[in-house]
Design an enzyme around this catalytic site. Structure first.
Site, short mmCIF file in Angstrom:
data_model
loop_
_atom_site.label_atom_id
_atom_site.label_comp_id
_atom_site.label_asym_id
_atom_site.label_seq_id
_atom_site.Cartn_x
_atom_site.Cartn_y
_atom_site.Cartn_z
N LEU A 37 31.46 38.52 24.55
CA LEU A 37 30.58 38.61 23.24
C LEU A 37 29.23 38.71 23.74
O LEU A 37 28.72 37.95 24.63
CB LEU A 37 31.12 37.61 22.46
CG LEU A 37 32.39 37.25 21.60
CD1 LEU A 37 32.74 36.07 20.92
CD2 LEU A 37 32.63 38.68 20.89
N ASP A 38 28.26 39.33 23.22
CA ASP A 38 26.93 39.74 23.41
C ASP A 38 26.33 38.17 23.33
O ASP A 38 26.86 37.21 22.48
CB ASP A 38 26.23 40.51 22.60
CG ASP A 38 26.87 41.85 22.61
OD1 ASP A 38 27.29 42.12 23.59
OD2 ASP A 38 26.40 42.68 21.59
N LYS A 39 25.24 37.77 24.15
CA LYS A 39 24.63 36.40 23.80
C LYS A 39 24.18 35.95 22.51
O LYS A 39 24.52 34.93 22.37
CB LYS A 39 23.39 36.65 24.85
CG LYS A 39 22.55 35.23 24.60
CD LYS A 39 21.42 35.45 25.70
CE LYS A 39 20.56 34.17 25.69
NZ LYS A 39 19.25 34.12 26.65
N HIS A 68 28.35 46.56 23.38
CA HIS A 68 27.54 46.60 22.20
C HIS A 68 28.17 47.63 21.02
O HIS A 68 27.48 47.95 20.38
CB HIS A 68 26.02 46.91 22.23
CG HIS A 68 25.27 46.07 23.19
ND1 HIS A 68 25.44 44.44 23.12
CD2 HIS A 68 24.12 45.87 24.04
CE1 HIS A 68 24.62 43.96 23.92
NE2 HIS A 68 23.91 44.72 24.44
N THR A 91 25.95 36.95 19.88
CA THR A 91 26.99 37.05 19.07
C THR A 91 28.12 35.88 19.09
O THR A 91 28.18 35.21 20.03
CB THR A 91 28.00 38.17 19.52
OG1 THR A 91 27.36 39.39 19.30
CG2 THR A 91 29.48 38.32 18.54
#
Length: 252
Positions: free
Chosen positions: A106-108, A196, A110
């Site tokens: 998961l993105d930083k 992303h 998110t």
């Protein structure tokens, strides 16, 4: 399962603490193997055949560990990082011997559901493009999300690098009015996990994601009672559902 292993590793994997704590248990005579007190915490034992007890309690060895984490923003989905805190930094020390890793990323910025495990086979199956494991996200999006976007996502959109996504299911919870400073609230289910991807899909239709949270992965739903940054072990039923999903005809 590796049948023969060090006693201290077996006890660590069974929830009796770190190796230093286990050494203290052995030193005070709390650990027995087949009825005999043990003096060496590094001795080799057979997890299937030997009767191992701590203070008279039989030990149940667990080779694999499965944790559900409600990942917070600002933490990276990695096992180590020189600059930022990782998801492993959120865990109690008692889990360190399991050598856990995040299943996917998961993105930083998110939030939401992230599975941590040391079961490489299950992780591979959950992430395999051939399995098409669905992942559902809740997002807040700048701009008015409408029927046209639902149709575009259902057909698949072209990302900035020319990649055409698989069909995705967009559900509009609230279509916000940008003139009133409102954001749209949506749920999006995708069958792949490109870099992303959710943000780039909305960029492809001229909109910007301002908040993103994953709420499910396959049959596994984020526990609504799990606060941001908190985690818990999966139940046997939840683990069973994951295995059933990746092994089913639908997942192949």
């Amino acid at each position: 399962m590796k049948t023969t292993l060090r006693l201290d590793k077996l006890l660590a994997h069974s929830g009796f603490g770190t190796r230093s704590i286990i050494k203290l248990l052995v030193k005070r005579g709390a650990v027995t193997v087949n009825g005999k007190k043990i003096k060496d915490s590094g001795m080799q034992v057979n997890a299937e055949l030997d009767l191992i007890e701590v203070d008279g309690e039989a030990v149940r060895y667990r080779e694999f560990m499965y944790l559900m984490l409600n990942k917070p923003q600002g933490v990276v989905s990695a096992t180590e990082d020189r600059r930022d805190r990782t998801v492993l930094d959120l865990l109690d020390e008692t889990y360190s011997h399991f050598e856990l890793f995040p299943v996917g990323r998961l993105d930083k910025d998110t939030e939401g559901l992230l599975l941590l495990t040391n079961d490489g086979k299950l992780a591979h199956n959950l992430l395999s493009p051939r399995k098409h494991v669905p992942k559902t996200y809740f997002a807040e999006v700048e701009g008015m999300v409408g029927e046209d976007d639902m149709l575009s996502f259902r057909q698949g959109v072209t990302l900035d690098d020319g990649y055409e996504t698989m069909p995705a299911e967009l559900r509009i919870l609230r279509s916000g009015d940008p003139l009133l400073g409102q954001v749209s609230e949506i749920q999006l289910t995708i069958m792949e996990g490109k870099f992303h991807q959710v943000k780039r899909m909305f960029q492809a239709v001229g909109k910007r994601v301002v908040f993103l949270k994953r709420i499910s992965m396959g049959p596994l739903l984020l526990d609504a009672e799990l606060s941001t940054g908190a985690y818990r072990e999966l139940s046997e039923d939840e683990v069973g559902m994951l295995f059933a999903h990746v092994e089913s005809d639908k997942g192949n």
